[in-house]
Scaffold this motif. Sequence first.
Motif, PDB file in Angstrom:
ATOM      1  N   PRO A 296       1.022  -1.139   0.046  1.00  0.00           N
ATOM      2  CA  PRO A 296      -0.086   0.051  -0.032  1.00  0.00           C
ATOM      3  C   PRO A 296       0.863   1.131  -0.128  1.00  0.00           C
ATOM      4  N   GLN A 297       0.439   2.382  -0.105  1.00  0.00           N
ATOM      5  CA  GLN A 297       1.054   3.724  -0.517  1.00  0.00           C
ATOM      6  C   GLN A 297       0.748   4.418   0.896  1.00  0.00           C
ATOM      7  N   TRP A 298       1.816   5.323   1.343  1.00  0.00           N
ATOM      8  CA  TRP A 298       1.442   6.368   2.389  1.00  0.00           C
ATOM      9  C   TRP A 298       2.736   7.164   1.971  1.00  0.00           C
ATOM     10  N   GLN A 299       2.605   8.399   2.648  1.00  0.00           N
ATOM     11  CA  GLN A 299       3.678   9.470   2.806  1.00  0.00           C
ATOM     12  C   GLN A 299       4.452   9.602   3.904  1.00  0.00           C
ATOM     13  N   ALA A 300       5.585   9.895   3.851  1.00  0.00           N
ATOM     14  CA  ALA A 300       6.520  10.294   5.028  1.00  0.00           C
ATOM     15  C   ALA A 300       5.734  11.099   5.990  1.00  0.00           C
ATOM     16  N   GLY A 301       5.582  10.732   7.307  1.00  0.00           N
ATOM     17  CA  GLY A 301       5.142  11.417   8.312  1.00  0.00           C
ATOM     18  C   GLY A 301       3.576  10.889   8.751  1.00  0.00           C
ATOM     19  N   ASP A 302       3.236   9.908   7.962  1.00  0.00           N
ATOM     20  CA  ASP A 302       1.818   9.230   8.306  1.00  0.00           C
ATOM     21  C   ASP A 302       2.064   8.240   9.569  1.00  0.00           C
ATOM     22  N   LEU A 303       0.851   7.786   9.820  1.00  0.00           N
ATOM     23  CA  LEU A 303       0.733   6.841  11.057  1.00  0.00           C
ATOM     24  C   LEU A 303       0.297   5.561  10.667  1.00  0.00           C
ATOM     25  N   ALA A 304       0.666   4.564  11.723  1.00  0.00           N
ATOM     26  CA  ALA A 304       0.124   3.272  11.438  1.00  0.00           C
ATOM     27  C   ALA A 304      -0.744   2.782  12.709  1.00  0.00           C
ATOM     28  N   GLN A 305      -1.835   2.376  12.393  1.00  0.00           N
ATOM     29  CA  GLN A 305      -2.747   1.959  13.578  1.00  0.00           C
ATOM     30  C   GLN A 305      -2.719   0.411  13.631  1.00  0.00           C
ATOM     31  N   ILE A 306      -2.151  -0.209  14.714  1.00  0.00           N
ATOM     32  CA  ILE A 306      -1.766  -1.833  14.616  1.00  0.00           C
ATOM     33  C   ILE A 306      -2.866  -2.319  15.478  1.00  0.00           C
ATOM     34  N   ARG A 307      -3.680  -3.142  14.923  1.00  0.00           N
ATOM     35  CA  ARG A 307      -4.819  -4.028  15.628  1.00  0.00           C
ATOM     36  C   ARG A 307      -4.206  -5.246  16.074  1.00  0.00           C
ATOM     37  N   ILE A 308      -4.009  -5.312  17.424  1.00  0.00           N
ATOM     38  CA  ILE A 308      -3.839  -6.583  18.202  1.00  0.00           C
ATOM     39  C   ILE A 308      -4.968  -7.075  18.922  1.00  0.00           C
ATOM     40  N   GLY A 309      -5.765  -8.102  18.608  1.00  0.00           N
ATOM     41  CA  GLY A 309      -6.931  -8.420  19.182  1.00  0.00           C
ATOM     42  C   GLY A 309      -8.045  -7.272  19.096  1.00  0.00           C
ATOM     43  N   SER A 310      -8.559  -6.948  20.236  1.00  0.00           N
ATOM     44  CA  SER A 310      -9.296  -5.736  20.227  1.00  0.00           C
ATOM     45  C   SER A 310      -8.744  -4.579  20.450  1.00  0.00           C
ATOM     46  N   LEU A 311      -7.273  -4.615  20.567  1.00  0.00           N
ATOM     47  CA  LEU A 311      -6.428  -3.486  21.128  1.00  0.00           C
ATOM     48  C   LEU A 311      -6.111  -2.558  19.830  1.00  0.00           C
ATOM     49  N   ARG A 312      -6.069  -1.190  20.024  1.00  0.00           N
ATOM     50  CA  ARG A 312      -5.610  -0.606  18.774  1.00  0.00           C
ATOM     51  C   ARG A 312      -4.323   0.343  19.316  1.00  0.00           C
ATOM     52  N   ARG A 313      -3.339   0.554  18.534  1.00  0.00           N
ATOM     53  CA  ARG A 313      -2.125   1.334  18.859  1.00  0.00           C
ATOM     54  C   ARG A 313      -1.571   2.006  17.828  1.00  0.00           C
ATOM     55  N   THR A 314      -1.270   3.313  17.753  1.00  0.00           N
ATOM     56  CA  THR A 314      -1.013   4.126  16.735  1.00  0.00           C
ATOM     57  C   THR A 314       0.528   4.202  16.764  1.00  0.00           C
ATOM     58  N   TYR A 315       1.380   4.279  15.580  1.00  0.00           N
ATOM     59  CA  TYR A 315       2.773   4.434  15.803  1.00  0.00           C
ATOM     60  C   TYR A 315       3.134   5.408  14.810  1.00  0.00           C
ATOM     61  N   SER A 316       4.119   6.086  14.630  1.00  0.00           N
ATOM     62  CA  SER A 316       4.554   6.923  13.621  1.00  0.00           C
ATOM     63  C   SER A 316       5.394   5.889  12.801  1.00  0.00           C
ATOM     64  N   ILE A 317       5.274   6.174  11.384  1.00  0.00           N
ATOM     65  CA  ILE A 317       5.904   5.097  10.306  1.00  0.00           C
ATOM     66  C   ILE A 317       7.335   5.740  10.070  1.00  0.00           C
TER      67      ILE A 317
END
Length: 450
Positions: free
Chosen positions: A238-259
């Motif tokens: 997939p495509q994204w831009q420098a500075g975008d974020l990734a939201q990781i789904r781990i079960g029912s948990l969601r965590r957002t990280y800088s790419i």
Amino acid sequence: MSLLELSWLSELLAAHRLWAALAFGGWLMLCWYCLAPAWRRRRRGSPAAAAEWLIAYASQSGAAREIAEQLALTAGHDGQAPALLPLNDLSLDNLSRHSRALFIVSTYGEGEAPDNAALFWRRARHQRPALQALQYGVLALGDSRYADYCGFGRHLDRWLGAAGAQPAIPLTEVDQLAPGALQQWRNRVDHLFGLPVVDDSATETATSWVLAERRQLNPSSPGAAAWLIRLSPIAAMPQWQAGDLAQIRIGSLRRTYSIASLPEDGALELIVRQVVGADGQLGQGSGWLCRHAESGATLEVVLRPNPQFHLVELDTPSIFIGAGTGLAGLRSLIKQRQRQGHKDNWLIFGERCQQHDRWLAEELEGWAAQGMLTLDRCFSRTEETTEYVQHRLTNKADQLRQWVDQGACIHVCGRLAGMGNAVHAVLQELLSAEQWLGLQQQNRYRRDLY
């Protein structure tokens, strides 16, 4: 024919013309009388006519902007064209010309306005425009872990009420983008403005990835372990831009990280700090990513745009300031700058121990050796001195001012508490009022703080 007869004939023709004009005018009046009620009914029947309403947003990480854009897109599908803009682009005169407005706003820091709303709030908060004709709704996005939860949304709602505006929807506060609360708010908006009912949660697109590699960046460090996490896509990249974020789904948990990477790198990379509770238990998200998950494990990721942290389009110098895992967001920006052929990049990065916390040393020092990066490292746990990034900025104040005068854009990434607030205060202290205002007006001060 005599002169008398000619005069009589001329008067007769003039009278005929007059009566014809009066008859035509009367016909027009009759048409207007018959058709105007239907036109007025149609106008009253469209509760959100295009010229009437506004969608304004205040967004730091991009979530509020994304919600506003989705809402505007739905309204556009209904044949309407609401004005959509960040609060900084909204004047009080413009606001007073609208009869309906929705404000989707995040809170930054301790009750502060996000960067793309700070100038508006500075202008507006001490004024009381006449907004009695305005009906409005405020959606306040926040995080209840902070003391002034949804603070800016509350301030904006009180200001609108004091100016005479009428709340068509009561102030709605949403904690950490809770999907249920967002959908309830959206249902009220759809009902109020007569928009098609849309399930916003269904618009998210998750992609599947596998854990390809993880590498500890700070072995033997006195601080918590930090890991470079490398994910490979199961399907097409997939495509994204420098500075975008990734939201990781781990079960029912969601965590957002800088790419920390670009699509051209062939992988999605994150820098994750291992969280350890007071009881010694590993954090749910970081524990799974850094320790528990085996190589090849699959996970779902939602890529989120973060335009407020993207590179500026102008060919200007760039200053990157961060500490700890904030290196992730800065790294992707520096990579993109290098791909564009820009060499005037300055990184000021802080960590704890000089011996064990030289994160990505080979890569960063290699860029510096190639003349692609000016590198300043700061360490807060050394025998000689304790230095944080704000101290290095103070020590290099002349260089900072010179870069800013050359049009430099400043990107700050990392923890809001401590580093983020300290850097903000130091920049205000070191830069002139004109330099500081220029950074804000030209959107050359960009932050991704958490």
